[in-house]
Write an enzyme that holds these catalytic residues in place. Structure first.
Site, short mmCIF file in Angstrom:
data_model
loop_
_atom_site.label_atom_id
_atom_site.label_comp_id
_atom_site.label_asym_id
_atom_site.label_seq_id
_atom_site.Cartn_x
_atom_site.Cartn_y
_atom_site.Cartn_z
N ASP A 174 0.87 -1.18 0.00
CA ASP A 174 0.00 0.00 0.00
C ASP A 174 0.91 1.23 0.00
O ASP A 174 1.90 1.26 0.73
CB ASP A 174 -0.89 -0.01 1.26
N PRO A 207 -8.84 0.88 -4.67
CA PRO A 207 -9.88 1.54 -5.47
C PRO A 207 -9.49 1.57 -6.95
O PRO A 207 -8.31 1.44 -7.28
CB PRO A 207 -9.91 2.96 -4.90
N THR A 233 -12.75 -8.46 -5.04
CA THR A 233 -14.04 -7.96 -4.56
C THR A 233 -14.07 -6.44 -4.67
O THR A 233 -14.93 -5.80 -4.08
CB THR A 233 -14.29 -8.36 -3.08
N SER A 234 -13.10 -5.85 -5.40
CA SER A 234 -12.99 -4.38 -5.40
C SER A 234 -13.70 -3.74 -6.59
O SER A 234 -14.81 -3.22 -6.43
CB SER A 234 -11.53 -3.96 -5.35
N ARG A 235 -13.08 -3.75 -7.73
CA ARG A 235 -13.69 -3.20 -8.94
C ARG A 235 -13.25 -4.04 -10.13
O ARG A 235 -12.08 -4.41 -10.24
CB ARG A 235 -13.26 -1.74 -9.16
N ASP A 259 -16.15 -10.97 -7.37
CA ASP A 259 -17.46 -10.40 -7.04
C ASP A 259 -17.76 -9.22 -7.95
O ASP A 259 -18.83 -8.63 -7.88
CB ASP A 259 -17.47 -9.94 -5.57
N GLU A 264 -19.51 -5.28 -15.85
CA GLU A 264 -20.70 -5.73 -15.09
C GLU A 264 -21.92 -4.82 -15.26
O GLU A 264 -23.05 -5.25 -15.07
CB GLU A 264 -20.37 -5.86 -13.60
N HIS A 296 -21.52 -8.84 -7.51
CA HIS A 296 -21.34 -7.62 -6.72
C HIS A 296 -22.23 -7.64 -5.45
O HIS A 296 -22.97 -6.70 -5.19
CB HIS A 296 -21.66 -6.38 -7.56
P1 NAI Z 1 -10.03 2.39 1.39
O1 NAI Z 1 -10.01 3.72 0.73
O2 NAI Z 1 -10.26 2.33 2.86
O3 NAI Z 1 -8.64 1.62 1.07
C1 NAI Z 1 -8.05 1.54 -0.17
C2 NAI Z 1 -6.54 1.38 0.05
O4 NAI Z 1 -5.93 1.08 -1.20
C3 NAI Z 1 -5.87 2.65 0.61
O5 NAI Z 1 -5.14 2.33 1.77
C4 NAI Z 1 -4.96 3.08 -0.53
O6 NAI Z 1 -3.78 3.71 -0.06
C5 NAI Z 1 -4.67 1.74 -1.20
N1 NAI Z 1 -4.19 1.82 -2.57
C6 NAI Z 1 -4.53 2.69 -3.55
N2 NAI Z 1 -3.87 2.40 -4.67
C7 NAI Z 1 -3.08 1.32 -4.41
C8 NAI Z 1 -2.17 0.54 -5.17
N3 NAI Z 1 -1.92 0.83 -6.45
N4 NAI Z 1 -1.56 -0.50 -4.56
C9 NAI Z 1 -1.78 -0.79 -3.27
N5 NAI Z 1 -2.65 -0.08 -2.50
C10 NAI Z 1 -3.29 0.94 -3.07
O7 NAI Z 1 -11.09 1.53 0.60
P2 NAI Z 1 -11.92 0.28 1.12
O8 NAI Z 1 -13.13 0.77 1.81
O9 NAI Z 1 -11.01 -0.67 1.81
O10 NAI Z 1 -12.42 -0.35 -0.28
C11 NAI Z 1 -11.53 -1.05 -1.15
C12 NAI Z 1 -12.26 -1.38 -2.43
O11 NAI Z 1 -13.42 -2.20 -2.20
C13 NAI Z 1 -12.77 -0.16 -3.19
O12 NAI Z 1 -12.35 -0.25 -4.54
C14 NAI Z 1 -14.26 -0.29 -3.20
O13 NAI Z 1 -14.82 0.22 -4.35
C15 NAI Z 1 -14.45 -1.80 -3.10
N6 NAI Z 1 -15.77 -2.14 -2.53
C16 NAI Z 1 -16.45 -3.24 -3.04
C17 NAI Z 1 -17.70 -3.58 -2.56
C18 NAI Z 1 -18.44 -4.79 -3.07
O14 NAI Z 1 -19.64 -4.94 -2.74
N7 NAI Z 1 -17.84 -5.68 -3.84
C19 NAI Z 1 -18.33 -2.77 -1.50
C20 NAI Z 1 -17.52 -1.69 -0.99
C21 NAI Z 1 -16.29 -1.38 -1.53
#
Ligand code: NAI
Length: 333
Positions: A174, A207, A233-235, A259, A264, A296
């Site tokens: 990270d 993200p 499970t992210s994007r 997911d 999608e 999702h």
């Molecule tokens: P967050 O903002 O708390 O954490 C994201 C982390 O990724 C941060 O610490 C950031 O520094 C790090 N990061 C950014 N670019 C990076 C890279 N190139 N390499 C390594 N680390 C990097 O976000 P959170 O809440 O943990 O969410 C993570 C993902 O989960 C988001 O993309 C969100 O869209 C997705 N998500 C998916 C859901 C689903 O239902 N499948 C529901 C909610 C969120």
């Protein structure tokens, strides 16, 4: 106060209907999505409540503003589907739910891996047909395996801790490492390339941005160990699907649990069982025995839905009273 609610699902009605204060709101639930074509239906509503696939471009926002709407409330964290600049110019406030349940997503990621690795989905189907054989169901222990976590934000940190509970070695990457947390939980930070090269299981928790688009591509897959598992499970757009299919066909990856899927939009969240699936890459992915896909749903727990409803209703009531929106929820200010 009237609120037009778009892309309504049965669970939205249930959870918004249980939230204290919701009786002060006259909900206008619509099953269809909000976009420039449907925006006329918001006329007279002081707020609209939208989800990830509603399209609030400038044309749509202009219609909302003209119809008397003052607030756009996203019932999700992501806001890539709203033109924030246009909203600000039109005097519309935009709020979201920045975090509802990181546990929900992290637990789903681990659940997907366990299902895929131990072939629980296949065993379940077999046993229902009174086939009690075990051929082809061999999995592996998570104990002692190396798990790579890309992104140690809210979700990635919880996923990492769960894997530590299996006594897996956890490597993380990270740009903003949480050093104290890592020491406390026995997690090792390293660079992304070392994570890719060393892990038996890779879980994405970053993200989507121009920097992370297709972060897993032909080159990065080639760096990974033969037989490694990938969880996303992210994007969807974090993974180059064409490269993923190629690497699955070659047998290089052991398994993939998703997911989210690159294309999608327009497919996930809806019942297409009565239609022919037109997306050839998704169709191909579904043919692999070592690919597991959910649509999702990682966020879909009672706790997350209750929190989404609590924050959103709270912001509606703030609009009504003219008090500030809940802390950290307003965008573009
Ligand atoms: P967050 O903002 O708390 O954490 C994201 C982390 O990724 C941060 O610490 C950031 O520094 C790090 N990061 C950014 N670019 C990076 C890279 N190139 N390499 C390594 N680390 C990097 O976000 P959170 O809440 O943990 O969410 C993570 C993902 O989960 C988001 O993309 C969100 O869209 C997705 N998500 C998916 C859901 C689903 O239902 N499948 C529901 C909610 C969120």
């Amino acid at each position: 106060m009237i609120v037009a609610f778009y892309d309504t699902k049965p669970y939205d009605r249930e959870f918004f209907g249980q939230t204290p204060g919701e009786d002060r709101v006259a909900w206008r639930f619509h099953d269809f999505r909000l976009n420039a074509t449907t925006a006329a239906t918001s006329k007279g509503a002081e707020a609209v409540c939208v989800f990830v696939n509603d399209c609030l471009d400038r044309a749509c926002l202009e219609m909302l503003a003209r119809g008397g709407t003052r607030l756009v409330a996203l019932r999700c964290a992501g806001f890539n589907n709203v033109d924030i600049k246009a909203a600000r110019e039109l005097g519309l406030s935009v709020v979201r739910v920045p975090a509802y349940s990181p546990h929900a997503v992290a637990e789903h990621a681990v659940g997907l891996l366990l299902t895929l690795n131990r072939k629980i989905h296949r065993a379940h189907n077999r046993v229902r047909e009174h086939n009690f054989s075990l051929g082809g169901l061999v999995g592996f222990d998570l104990h002692g395996k190396t798990v790579g976590i890309l992104g140690t934000g809210k979700i990635g940190r919880i996923a990492a801790q769960i894997f530590r509970g299996f006594d897996s070695r956890v490597l993380a990457s990270d740009p903003f490492p949480s050093r104290d947390w890592a020491v406390k939980h026995g997690i090792e930070y390293t660079d992304a390339q070392s994570v890719l090269r060393s892990c038996d299981i890779l879980s994405l928790h970053i993200p989507l941005s121009p920097d992370t688009h297709h972060v897993l591509n032909e080159r990065s897959f080639a760096e990974m160990k033969r037989g490694a598992y990938v969880i996303n499970t992210s994007r969807g757009k974090l993974i180059d699907t064409t490269a993923l299919i190629a690497v699955l066909k070659s047998g290089h990856l052991g398994g993939v649990a998703l997911d989210v899927y690159e294309e999608e939009e327009g497919i996930f969240f809806e019942d297409h069982s009565g239609h022919l699936l037109q997306d050839d890459e998704l169709s191909r992915l579904l043919t692999f025995p070592n690919v597991l896909i959910t649509a999702h749903q990682a966020f879909l727990t009672r706790e997350a839905l209750a929190e989404i409803a609590r924050v959103t209703v709270g912001n509606m009531l703030a609009l009504e009273k003219g008090t500030p929106f809940l802390e950290g929820t307003e965008l573009g200010i």
